[in-house]
Design a protein around this motif. Structure first.
Motif, mmCIF file in Angstrom:
data_model
loop_
_atom_site.group_PDB
_atom_site.id
_atom_site.type_symbol
_atom_site.label_atom_id
_atom_site.label_comp_id
_atom_site.label_asym_id
_atom_site.label_seq_id
_atom_site.Cartn_x
_atom_site.Cartn_y
_atom_site.Cartn_z
ATOM 1 N N GLU A 1 0.653 -1.083 0.268
ATOM 2 C CA GLU A 1 -0.125 -0.011 0.248
ATOM 3 C C GLU A 1 0.792 1.525 -0.037
ATOM 4 N N GLN A 2 2.005 0.734 0.406
ATOM 5 C CA GLN A 2 2.782 2.347 0.844
ATOM 6 C C GLN A 2 3.525 2.341 -1.252
ATOM 7 N N SER A 3 3.574 1.982 -1.452
ATOM 8 C CA SER A 3 4.530 1.846 -2.879
ATOM 9 C C SER A 3 3.178 2.255 -4.027
ATOM 10 N N LEU A 4 2.607 2.115 -3.000
ATOM 11 C CA LEU A 4 0.881 2.092 -4.805
ATOM 12 C C LEU A 4 0.828 3.622 -4.116
ATOM 13 N N GLY A 5 0.810 4.191 -2.905
ATOM 14 C CA GLY A 5 0.312 5.341 -2.890
ATOM 15 C C GLY A 5 1.905 6.365 -3.257
ATOM 16 N N PHE A 6 3.486 6.064 -2.790
ATOM 17 C CA PHE A 6 4.359 6.612 -3.295
ATOM 18 C C PHE A 6 3.968 7.017 -5.129
ATOM 19 N N ALA A 7 3.506 5.686 -5.562
ATOM 20 C CA ALA A 7 3.898 5.524 -7.249
ATOM 21 C C ALA A 7 2.732 6.834 -7.955
ATOM 22 N N SER A 8 1.055 6.536 -6.529
ATOM 23 C CA SER A 8 0.735 7.361 -7.706
ATOM 24 C C SER A 8 1.059 9.419 -7.423
ATOM 25 N N ALA A 9 1.618 8.858 -5.720
ATOM 26 C CA ALA A 9 1.966 10.534 -5.317
ATOM 27 C C ALA A 9 2.998 11.083 -6.732
ATOM 28 N N LEU A 10 4.118 9.829 -7.016
ATOM 29 C CA LEU A 10 5.378 10.290 -7.755
ATOM 30 C C LEU A 10 4.684 10.615 -9.394
ATOM 31 N N LYS A 11 3.265 9.631 -9.410
ATOM 32 C CA LYS A 11 2.841 10.686 -10.093
ATOM 33 C C LYS A 11 1.735 11.688 -10.755
ATOM 34 N N ILE A 12 1.561 12.040 -9.641
ATOM 35 C CA ILE A 12 0.726 13.311 -9.633
ATOM 36 C C ILE A 12 1.769 14.231 -9.448
ATOM 37 N N GLY A 13 2.697 14.552 -9.054
ATOM 38 C CA GLY A 13 3.973 14.531 -9.081
ATOM 39 C C GLY A 13 4.837 14.927 -10.348
ATOM 40 N N ILE A 14 4.644 13.765 -11.292
ATOM 41 C CA ILE A 14 5.316 14.223 -12.880
ATOM 42 C C ILE A 14 4.341 14.145 -13.889
ATOM 43 N N VAL A 15 3.158 14.760 -13.045
ATOM 44 C CA VAL A 15 2.008 15.209 -14.417
ATOM 45 C C VAL A 15 1.872 16.649 -13.859
ATOM 46 N N ALA A 16 2.480 17.192 -12.395
ATOM 47 C CA ALA A 16 2.779 18.974 -11.689
ATOM 48 C C ALA A 16 3.519 18.961 -12.292
ATOM 49 N N LEU A 17 4.331 18.528 -12.219
ATOM 50 C CA LEU A 17 5.440 19.097 -12.943
ATOM 51 C C LEU A 17 5.898 19.502 -14.318
ATOM 52 N N LEU A 18 5.287 18.116 -15.326
ATOM 53 C CA LEU A 18 5.548 18.453 -16.536
ATOM 54 C C LEU A 18 4.663 19.566 -17.474
ATOM 55 N N SER A 19 3.044 19.947 -16.289
ATOM 56 C CA SER A 19 1.718 20.662 -15.986
ATOM 57 C C SER A 19 2.998 22.383 -16.559
ATOM 58 N N LEU A 20 3.329 21.980 -15.298
ATOM 59 C CA LEU A 20 3.725 23.481 -15.182
ATOM 60 C C LEU A 20 5.236 24.175 -15.900
ATOM 61 N N SER A 21 5.624 23.058 -16.542
ATOM 62 C CA SER A 21 7.021 23.025 -17.457
ATOM 63 C C SER A 21 6.555 24.020 -19.023
ATOM 64 N N MET A 22 4.898 23.099 -18.652
ATOM 65 C CA MET A 22 4.481 23.425 -20.371
ATOM 66 C C MET A 22 4.072 24.751 -20.283
ATOM 67 N N LEU A 23 3.786 25.125 -19.123
ATOM 68 C CA LEU A 23 2.719 26.659 -18.896
ATOM 69 C C LEU A 23 3.716 27.920 -19.078
ATOM 70 N N PHE A 24 5.100 27.095 -18.058
ATOM 71 C CA PHE A 24 6.362 28.372 -18.376
ATOM 72 C C PHE A 24 6.783 28.327 -19.786
ATOM 73 N N GLY A 25 6.564 27.585 -20.576
ATOM 74 C CA GLY A 25 6.967 26.909 -21.518
ATOM 75 C C GLY A 25 5.892 28.101 -22.894
ATOM 76 N N VAL A 26 4.423 28.215 -22.772
ATOM 77 C CA VAL A 26 4.028 28.941 -23.568
ATOM 78 C C VAL A 26 4.444 30.304 -23.201
ATOM 79 N N LEU A 27 4.235 30.712 -21.704
ATOM 80 C CA LEU A 27 4.588 31.459 -21.464
ATOM 81 C C LEU A 27 5.620 32.342 -21.753
#
Length: 178
Positions: free
Chosen positions: A59-85
């Protein structure tokens, strides 16, 4: 036994207008009244079952994996936002540079027009005559000062001299060959 005169039961039972009419009678547009006791009562209860260490690690590894996925998606979203800006900022900067250069071009073209008109004014025949008379002390030529020369006699004398020189060179070359 069915009544043969009752046509509504058989011929219109699948008609959509009857179904809509029945829906309108069953459901009104007003919100339903609150009825206590129909809601489920939420209670907190203690978890009596224990999980093994492997289940907890899973359960801890599943939680870590989902948190990592959320972090990667957030990082990609922020990088795309900064790229557009960044592209918008670069575009605005280039538009500003273009307008500045167009302004400089317009100023240069007007300066060129002004200088050309000034040059035309300075090079006009009246300005040249005025400069020659006032600054250089020249006078205009009079008709009695003009002399005409006939160049045809000059051309004939020149051609005759050229032919003589040519004949002398040919005679000298013949004498050397003998």
């Amino acid at each position: 036994m069915t009544n043969t005169g009752d046509f509504r039961r058989y011929s219109y039972s699948t008609d959509a207008s009857y179904a809509l009419k029945a829906f309108d009678l069953q459901r009104s547009s007003a919100a339903p009244a609150y009825q206590p006791g129909t809601k489920k009562d939420l209670r907190v209860r203690e978890n009596t079952g224990r999980k093994s260490k492997s289940q907890l690690k899973h359960e801890q590894s599943l939680g870590f994996a989902s948190a990592l996925k959320i972090g990667i998606v957030a990082l990609l979203s922020l990088s795309m936002l900064f790229g557009v800006l960044y592209t918008y900022a670069k575009k605005n900067e280039l538009i500003h540079d273009i307008s500045r250069l167009e302004t400089q071009l317009a100023i240069s073209q007007s300066e060129n027009t002004r200088l050309n008109s000034e040059l035309d004014a300075l090079v006009s025949m009246s300005m040249i005559d005025q400069y020659a008379v006032e600054e250089l002390g020249m006078t205009k030529m009079k008709s009695n000062q003009i002399r005409y020369i006939d160049v045809s006699q000059y051309k004939e004398k020149r051609q005759a001299a050229a032919q003589r020189v040519l004949q002398e060179e040919q005679a000298a070359s013949r004498a050397v060959k003998k």
